[in-house]
Write a protein that holds these residues in place. Structure first.
Motif, mmCIF file in Angstrom:
data_model
loop_
_atom_site.group_PDB
_atom_site.id
_atom_site.type_symbol
_atom_site.label_atom_id
_atom_site.label_comp_id
_atom_site.label_asym_id
_atom_site.label_seq_id
_atom_site.Cartn_x
_atom_site.Cartn_y
_atom_site.Cartn_z
ATOM 1 N N LEU A 188 -10.665 8.720 7.949
ATOM 2 C CA LEU A 188 -10.306 10.608 8.347
ATOM 3 C C LEU A 188 -11.426 11.076 8.738
ATOM 4 O O LEU A 188 -12.072 12.199 8.085
ATOM 5 C CB LEU A 188 -9.597 11.094 7.215
ATOM 6 C CG LEU A 188 -8.096 10.766 7.209
ATOM 7 C CD1 LEU A 188 -7.598 11.310 6.042
ATOM 8 C CD2 LEU A 188 -7.527 11.039 8.598
ATOM 9 N N PRO A 189 -12.374 10.700 9.622
ATOM 10 C CA PRO A 189 -13.878 11.203 9.985
ATOM 11 C C PRO A 189 -13.389 12.512 10.653
ATOM 12 O O PRO A 189 -12.236 12.772 11.294
ATOM 13 C CB PRO A 189 -14.415 10.235 10.950
ATOM 14 C CG PRO A 189 -13.460 9.498 11.529
ATOM 15 C CD PRO A 189 -12.171 9.437 10.386
ATOM 16 N N ALA A 190 -14.538 13.612 11.053
ATOM 17 C CA ALA A 190 -14.193 14.484 11.367
ATOM 18 C C ALA A 190 -13.936 14.262 12.884
ATOM 19 O O ALA A 190 -13.093 15.092 13.679
ATOM 20 C CB ALA A 190 -15.290 15.390 11.567
ATOM 21 N N PRO A 209 -11.972 11.839 15.294
ATOM 22 C CA PRO A 209 -11.026 10.726 15.365
ATOM 23 C C PRO A 209 -11.563 9.519 16.148
ATOM 24 O O PRO A 209 -11.345 8.369 15.662
ATOM 25 C CB PRO A 209 -9.568 11.112 16.033
ATOM 26 C CG PRO A 209 -9.845 12.606 15.561
ATOM 27 C CD PRO A 209 -11.349 13.069 15.767
ATOM 28 N N ALA A 210 -12.343 9.829 17.108
ATOM 29 C CA ALA A 210 -12.836 8.764 17.906
ATOM 30 C C ALA A 210 -14.055 7.752 17.282
ATOM 31 O O ALA A 210 -14.451 6.854 17.637
ATOM 32 C CB ALA A 210 -13.663 9.183 19.255
ATOM 33 N N ALA A 211 -14.188 8.345 16.127
ATOM 34 C CA ALA A 211 -15.534 7.553 15.344
ATOM 35 C C ALA A 211 -14.944 6.560 14.185
ATOM 36 O O ALA A 211 -15.372 6.121 13.500
ATOM 37 C CB ALA A 211 -16.300 8.494 14.398
ATOM 38 N N GLY A 212 -13.504 6.822 13.966
ATOM 39 C CA GLY A 212 -12.590 6.180 13.061
ATOM 40 C C GLY A 212 -12.021 4.914 13.333
ATOM 41 O O GLY A 212 -12.140 4.681 14.614
ATOM 42 N N PRO A 213 -11.495 4.039 12.545
ATOM 43 C CA PRO A 213 -11.021 2.897 12.844
ATOM 44 C C PRO A 213 -9.822 2.705 13.871
ATOM 45 O O PRO A 213 -9.463 1.849 14.487
ATOM 46 C CB PRO A 213 -10.647 2.194 11.446
ATOM 47 C CG PRO A 213 -10.233 3.485 10.481
ATOM 48 C CD PRO A 213 -11.385 4.404 11.243
ATOM 49 N N PHE A 214 -8.947 3.907 13.809
ATOM 50 C CA PHE A 214 -7.792 3.914 14.616
ATOM 51 C C PHE A 214 -8.055 3.898 16.189
ATOM 52 O O PHE A 214 -7.343 3.424 16.998
ATOM 53 C CB PHE A 214 -6.759 5.113 14.217
ATOM 54 C CG PHE A 214 -6.450 4.896 12.920
ATOM 55 C CD1 PHE A 214 -5.405 4.031 12.365
ATOM 56 C CD2 PHE A 214 -6.795 6.059 11.932
ATOM 57 C CE1 PHE A 214 -5.019 4.080 11.067
ATOM 58 C CE2 PHE A 214 -6.486 6.017 10.602
ATOM 59 C CZ PHE A 214 -5.484 4.871 10.085
#
Length: 395
Positions: free
Chosen positions: A2-4, A6-11
């Protein structure tokens, strides 16, 4: 997760790996749609899950998760022990086996320590191994190159250990960064149709805390002759039904094989300095300690702190890692028993085959007898090996 952004996260990761040949406009449109879907659907759901686990669920969880505190817990644990080991061994017998094997491994670790000329005690030696700069790499790239070099060197040894080898290949790569610096290395199997290789996933984010003396036994366990070789061979056994080829969830067989694979590389001299040998022995001792601690927690009333202190003192493994492991054993009773129980069963079957076959015993053929049936309960493996011994005696 849940990074600030969303484009930096695994999903969002699949949207960063769109085909290079895709038109830029199509790529941008898909990425925008993906980001919007993650923000609208995934992130709120993950936050609700996190709030539940950290709030209501945690508040109602018992302070001590030992099955001894649950109704009928002793009977449930004995059932889990049989299920996870695929043997008839009980908790008391496994606890005693763990103590025996741990004593053997610890004595050998101390012998190796003395062979280096180190003058301090065991705890001081372990601290030195985990802090001296000579035992660490200078970058993530160097760690990856070292893993690849070890894997390539081990590959060359496989023909002397197996009569038939799988065609499926494997690579060594870094695991996704979001898994963090403390994640354990792991193997990811290839595709059934051979269109994707297997992968040994190394933790490059945690390169600062991975001593080089622990790398060789890791490659032996996760790649060859461990998980990759066994798993890739199973995928190619076309005469077996698909569920047998892709894995049946028999931890004692799969992890027992991988643990045996570590010892096999010792036999052929792959741990070529005392420090890598110590690393191998430490991991063997850690798996033996699991037998003691898992049964201690769920059958003998051990506290969490007692289990942690025991593992740290007896194996020298980092306390933070041990704490997480003890919590794993508490939450998944019996799972950790399969590793050493499986390895010891393979040792037993090998000794039996050597005794009965004498000069007819062929180690390469024996290893294929172990891996040429897919995943199995240990009891079934024993039956198949006994049948193989009879056939070999007639050759």
């Amino acid at each position: 997760q849940l990074p600030a952004d969303p484009a930096a996260g695994p999903f969002f990761e699949p949207f960063r790996r769109l085909p290079p040949a895709m038109a830029e406009a199509e790529r941008a449109a898909l990425q925008a749609q993906g980001r919007e879907a993650i923000e609208r659907e995934v992130v709120p759901a993950m936050r609700r899950l996190r709030d539940f686990v950290a709030g209501e669920y945690r508040a109602k969880a018992p302070a001590d998760g030992s099955l001894t505190h649950y109704a009928d817990g002793a009977r449930v644990y004995e059932m889990l022990v049989r299920q996870r080991t695929t043997t008839d061994l009980g908790a008391d017998a496994i606890h005693a086996i763990g103590l025996r094997e741990l004593d053997k491994d610890r004595a050998e670790m101390e012998r190796v320590m003395r062979s280096t000329g180190f003058s301090g005690d065991f705890a001081a030696f372990v601290k030195w191994l985990n802090t001296d700069p000579r035992f660490f790499v200078a970058s993530a790239d160097e760690l990856l190159m070292r893993y690849r070099a070890i894997a390539k060197r081990f590959d060359a040894e496989m023909p002397r250990l197996f009569a038939e080898l799988p065609r499926g290949t494997y690579g060594v790569r870094g695991m996704p960064e979001h898994m963090g610096p403390d994640a354990a290395e792991f193997y990811e199997g290839g595709a059934v149709d051979g269109s994707r290789p297997g992968w040994f996933n190394a933790n490059l984010v945690g390169w600062r805390q991975q001593p080089v003396w622990g790398m060789q036994t890791l490659v032996a366990h996760e790649a060859v002759p461990g998980h990759h070789l066994q798993g890739a061979r199973a995928l190619e056994l076309d005469e077996l039904p698909e569920f047998r080829r892709e894995g049946g969830g028999y931890t004692a067989y799969v992890e027992g094989w991988a643990l045996y694979a570590e010892t096999l590389m010792r036999e052929i001299g792959a741990y070529d300095d005392p420090y890598s040998l110590f690393g191998h022995l430490q991991w063997q001792a850690f798996r033996a300690a699991r037998l003691v601690v898992d049964t201690g927690i769920h059958a003998k009333g051990w506290s969490r702190q007692q289990a942690i202190d025991f593992m740290v003192e007896r194996t020298g493994v980092d306390r933070a890692f041990v704490e997480a492991e003890v919590d794993r054993y508490t939450s998944d009773p019996g799972q950790a028993l399969g590793y050493m129980v499986g390895r010891l069963k393979i040792d037993e079957l090998r000794a039996r085959a050597q005794a009965r076959l004498g000069p007819k015993f062929d180690l390469r053929r024996f290893h294929n007898a172990l891996i040429d049936h897919g995943e199995l309960p240990l009891s079934t493996l024993e039956t198949l090996v006994d049948e193989w011994i009879v056939r070999e005696a007639r050759r």
